[in-house]
Design an enzyme around this catalytic site. Structure first.
Site: not given
Ligand code: DAT
Ligand code: MG
Length: 156
Positions: A11, A51, A114, A117, A128
């Site tokens: 990212k 997303y 973080n 991805h 994707e």
């Molecule tokens: P991952 O990246 O572990 O698959 P995800 O698909 O649930 O996680 O979410 C996509 C991204 O969105 C994640 O990398 C960081 C952000 N994100 C997820 N949940 C969040 C939250 N509660 N608050 C802020 N950012 C969040």
């Molecule tokens: Mg995810």
């Protein structure tokens, strides 16, 4: 076929922090094969597709602002159970929760920023990868070390 392909994104925070090499190295050292690799900018339109499951979430706007803030590195990573292996290597979603030894647990302390991805399953990986790579940008090739990394049993 146990050999899978998955989409990994380094990212914008990872690119800004000069961690492209350190993160790519983790996948290479694990023995996974880099089948595609490029630097690119995520547009709002691509973010909306990528997303799509998060569009209604409260964090969506901030997530898109972050993901479109600068270039990211997109990788197609290939290997036995690559989707699950890569997710384990990344660690839990928020760096603060991620175990040491994982990418997020070793390189970050943020929730949203973080670093990486990774596709969360076979359907997501297929969808994707098609969003980020044209077919001709993905490569099938053998490496001299493949026989020491993947056995016939792994391929079965
Ligand atoms: P991952 O990246 O572990 O698959 P995800 O698909 O649930 O996680 O979410 C996509 C991204 O969105 C994640 O990398 C960081 C952000 N994100 C997820 N949940 C969040 C939250 N509660 N608050 C802020 N950012 C969040
Ligand atoms: Mg995810």
């Amino acid at each position: 076929m146990a050999i899978e392909r998955t989409l990994i994104l380094i990212k914008p925070d990872g690119v800004q922090r000069g961690l492209i090499g350190s993160i790519v190295e983790r996948f290479e050292r694990r023995g996974l094969k880099i089948a595609g690799l490029k630097l690119m900018k995520m547009t709002e339109a691509l973010a909306a597709q990528h997303y799509k499951d998060h569009v209604t979430k409260g964090f969506y706007k901030g997530l898109v602002a972050f993901m479109t803030s600068g270039p990211l590195a997109a990788l197609c990573v290939e290997g036995p159970k690559a989707i699950e292996v890569a997710r384990k290597m990344m660690g839990k979603t928020f760096c603060t929760d991620a175990e040491p030894g994982t990418i997020r647990g070793d390189f970050g302390v943020s929730r949203g920023m973080n670093l990486v991805h990774g596709s969360d399953g076979p359907d997501a990986a297929k969808r994707e990868l098609a969003l980020f790579f044209k077919p001709e940008e993905l490569f099938e090739y053998s490496r001299a070390l493949d026989a020491a990394v993947v056995s016939d049993e792994d391929r079965a």
